[in-house]
Scaffold this active site. Sequence first.
Site, mmCIF file in Angstrom:
data_model
loop_
_atom_site.group_PDB
_atom_site.id
_atom_site.type_symbol
_atom_site.label_atom_id
_atom_site.label_comp_id
_atom_site.label_asym_id
_atom_site.label_seq_id
_atom_site.Cartn_x
_atom_site.Cartn_y
_atom_site.Cartn_z
ATOM 1 N N GLY A 160 -65.532 5.067 -37.205
ATOM 2 C CA GLY A 160 -66.977 4.815 -37.285
ATOM 3 C C GLY A 160 -67.508 4.435 -35.920
ATOM 4 O O GLY A 160 -66.732 4.106 -35.018
ATOM 5 N N CYS A 207 -58.847 4.477 -36.377
ATOM 6 C CA CYS A 207 -59.782 4.055 -35.325
ATOM 7 C C CYS A 207 -60.549 2.783 -35.760
ATOM 8 O O CYS A 207 -59.956 1.722 -35.835
ATOM 9 C CB CYS A 207 -60.717 5.210 -34.978
ATOM 10 S SG CYS A 207 -61.524 4.986 -33.404
ATOM 11 N N TYR A 208 -61.834 2.874 -36.095
ATOM 12 C CA TYR A 208 -62.554 1.676 -36.557
ATOM 13 C C TYR A 208 -61.802 1.021 -37.714
ATOM 14 O O TYR A 208 -61.721 -0.201 -37.808
ATOM 15 C CB TYR A 208 -63.975 2.068 -37.017
ATOM 16 C CG TYR A 208 -64.795 0.878 -37.458
ATOM 17 C CD1 TYR A 208 -65.522 0.130 -36.544
ATOM 18 C CD2 TYR A 208 -64.826 0.489 -38.803
ATOM 19 C CE1 TYR A 208 -66.267 -0.981 -36.950
ATOM 20 C CE2 TYR A 208 -65.559 -0.619 -39.211
ATOM 21 C CZ TYR A 208 -66.274 -1.346 -38.268
ATOM 22 O OH TYR A 208 -67.001 -2.446 -38.675
ATOM 23 N N HIS A 237 -57.122 10.010 -34.090
ATOM 24 C CA HIS A 237 -57.596 10.717 -35.290
ATOM 25 C C HIS A 237 -56.573 11.770 -35.741
ATOM 26 O O HIS A 237 -56.553 12.876 -35.195
ATOM 27 C CB HIS A 237 -58.945 11.385 -35.009
ATOM 28 C CG HIS A 237 -60.057 10.397 -34.903
ATOM 29 N ND1 HIS A 237 -60.827 10.029 -35.977
ATOM 30 C CD2 HIS A 237 -60.490 9.661 -33.855
ATOM 31 C CE1 HIS A 237 -61.703 9.119 -35.593
ATOM 32 N NE2 HIS A 237 -61.516 8.876 -34.308
ATOM 33 N N GLU A 275 -56.693 13.506 -38.317
ATOM 34 C CA GLU A 275 -57.346 14.568 -39.088
ATOM 35 C C GLU A 275 -57.839 15.727 -38.223
ATOM 36 O O GLU A 275 -58.176 16.779 -38.742
ATOM 37 C CB GLU A 275 -58.506 13.980 -39.914
ATOM 38 C CG GLU A 275 -59.712 13.432 -39.146
ATOM 39 C CD GLU A 275 -59.536 11.995 -38.670
ATOM 40 O OE1 GLU A 275 -58.387 11.570 -38.453
ATOM 41 O OE2 GLU A 275 -60.550 11.302 -38.468
ATOM 42 N N GLY A 299 -77.646 33.886 -58.041
ATOM 43 C CA GLY A 299 -76.822 35.042 -57.688
ATOM 44 C C GLY A 299 -75.856 34.711 -56.565
ATOM 45 O O GLY A 299 -75.001 35.507 -56.210
ATOM 46 N N GLY A 300 -75.983 33.515 -55.996
ATOM 47 C CA GLY A 300 -75.050 33.090 -54.961
ATOM 48 C C GLY A 300 -73.734 32.653 -55.607
ATOM 49 O O GLY A 300 -73.631 32.584 -56.835
ATOM 50 N N ASP A 334 -72.172 29.740 -55.663
ATOM 51 C CA ASP A 334 -72.109 28.456 -56.354
ATOM 52 C C ASP A 334 -72.709 28.527 -57.749
ATOM 53 O O ASP A 334 -72.117 28.052 -58.716
ATOM 54 C CB ASP A 334 -72.850 27.372 -55.559
ATOM 55 C CG ASP A 334 -72.431 27.348 -54.117
ATOM 56 O OD1 ASP A 334 -71.322 27.862 -53.840
ATOM 57 O OD2 ASP A 334 -73.174 26.843 -53.269
ATOM 58 N N SER A 335 -73.902 29.139 -57.853
ATOM 59 C CA SER A 335 -74.525 29.150 -59.182
ATOM 60 C C SER A 335 -73.770 30.111 -60.106
ATOM 61 O O SER A 335 -73.680 29.860 -61.308
ATOM 62 C CB SER A 335 -76.012 29.475 -59.097
ATOM 63 O OG SER A 335 -76.219 30.750 -58.580
ATOM 64 N N LYS A 357 -66.805 24.513 -50.287
ATOM 65 C CA LYS A 357 -67.137 25.915 -50.582
ATOM 66 C C LYS A 357 -65.906 26.800 -50.784
ATOM 67 O O LYS A 357 -65.852 27.608 -51.705
ATOM 68 C CB LYS A 357 -67.972 26.482 -49.425
ATOM 69 C CG LYS A 357 -68.544 27.834 -49.692
ATOM 70 C CD LYS A 357 -69.891 27.665 -50.304
ATOM 71 C CE LYS A 357 -70.597 28.935 -50.591
ATOM 72 N NZ LYS A 357 -71.975 28.638 -51.026
#
Length: 516
Positions: free
Chosen positions: A55, A82-83, A172, A174, A227-228, A230-231, A372
């Site tokens: 952070g 870190c933090y 870090h 990650e 139509g994407g 996700d939906s 995603k």
Amino acid sequence: MKDTILIIDFGSQVTKLIARRIREFGVFSQIIPYHLLKEKDLQVNQVKGIIFSGGPNSVDEKFAPEVPKFIYNLKIPILGICYGLQLICKNFGGNVFHSTQREFGKTFLKIKKKSLLFGKTFKNNKSYQVWMSHSDAVKKLPKDFESIASSDNCESAVIENKKKKIYGVQFHPEVVHTFKGEVILKNFVEIICKCKKKWNMKNFKEQIIKSIQQNVGDNNVLCGLSGGVDSTVTAVLVHEAIGDRLKCLYVDTGLMRMNETESIKKLFRENFNIKLDIVNAEKIFLKELSRIIDPEKKRKIIGKQFIKVFEKYSKKQKNIKFLAQGTLYPDVIESSSNMGDKSVTIKSHHNVGGLPKKINFKLLEPLRELFKDEVRKLGKELKIPNEFINRHPFPGPGLGIRVLGEITKKNIEILRKADEIFINKIKKKGLYNKIWQAFCVLLPVRTVGVMGDNRTYERICVLRAVTSVDGMTAEAFSFPDNFLEDCANEIINNVKGINRVCYDFTSKPPGTIEYE
Ligand code: XMP
């Protein structure tokens, strides 16, 4: 109940990467902003380990972020990054100093002692490249903690309290620049926390279908379909759970791409046994948006109109209590305030923030835990054809946030034509599936040009194409030679209203993918 690693977020730019890495190991992980953490969050899932993120603050600042002290009494292993490490140090009676010597970027970590965190990968007295971003460092170690690795400017770059299973790393793990950073996270998750690898799409699908059934009961659900990806995944998932009690509605807002409505109708009929109703609401959307320039206002108006259309439609149906939305994890994180009042809400995404506060539906958001690429995997698990799964993301507010400045029917048509040319050329060249998202943006500025013997004074169109894994970070796509020139020529020759085309090289961060 699934084995979970809870990540407490103190505002680092890379917190999401921690969650991603852990999910890649097959273990569920969830991020929670530090100020929202409640004791009950630890009971929802089987929390087997806790990670404190990095952070921007110093632990000795007056209003420095803290953790509730019950965390340390749970006997659950903790890893501070870190933090996070500095906070552990402060909370256990050590202290931290503010060094004038910042360590930023690549540096070397020297291993001083064996540890479960290092496993067999990191050898004693050897040095390994890690990625640091700090100016504070541990000055005095707390009682019962040991320093097990150091760096040039940091004597206690890794600390451990073996008995309490509390660890801290100043770097870090990650980020990809840390050598075998994923091994350190994996050792924490699998060896120290003893998490079982049960997070996969097959299990998730089964669990989420059950939970949709329990949640919805005998009610009906309305799903707004764009139509994407996700939906579509949301609709197919909810349909598997409750069958024809799912009602799907596609709203043509007038902000869709060329022939979008027709092609969605066709794709849906050909591929799914799900009834799809279509409402044309172009007039009201464009009327409400007229003369609105502020992007957030545009989103709010669009969200409000969507709900109005949904409410009108659901009155004619029976028993619709729920509205299913394809909200994803990044939408949830980016739209929520990570850092209390101090944080910046980047955008109120239509899926989350664009909706009015009071709606007559309960929200059903079965994808809100997923990134995603995980949604695409779930789509495959649901046997959704690649034609859907590989579609580029398209924002809920549609072309409304790609016509910058005032939205008019004419501007939308100009953009629609340019966009069609750009996307078709990308498809023809076989590049569509190599790109995360490509689109055109219409700028609200005019420039001078010459066409034939005439002077023109028309709009600029920006071409945007990016590569990305999950939309959280992105880079401009490198097109082969002459491709962009060809696009520019074709657009200028065929789209009245555009006389200049530019390509955008901005990555995310510092830019965002969309323009508004
Ligand atoms: P940004 O622009 O935030 O975009 O880098 C990240 C991803 O989110 C999509 N996006 C939206 N999706 N409503 C949506 O449903 C929105 O208001 C919105 N804004 C951005 C964007 O297209 C990209 O895939």
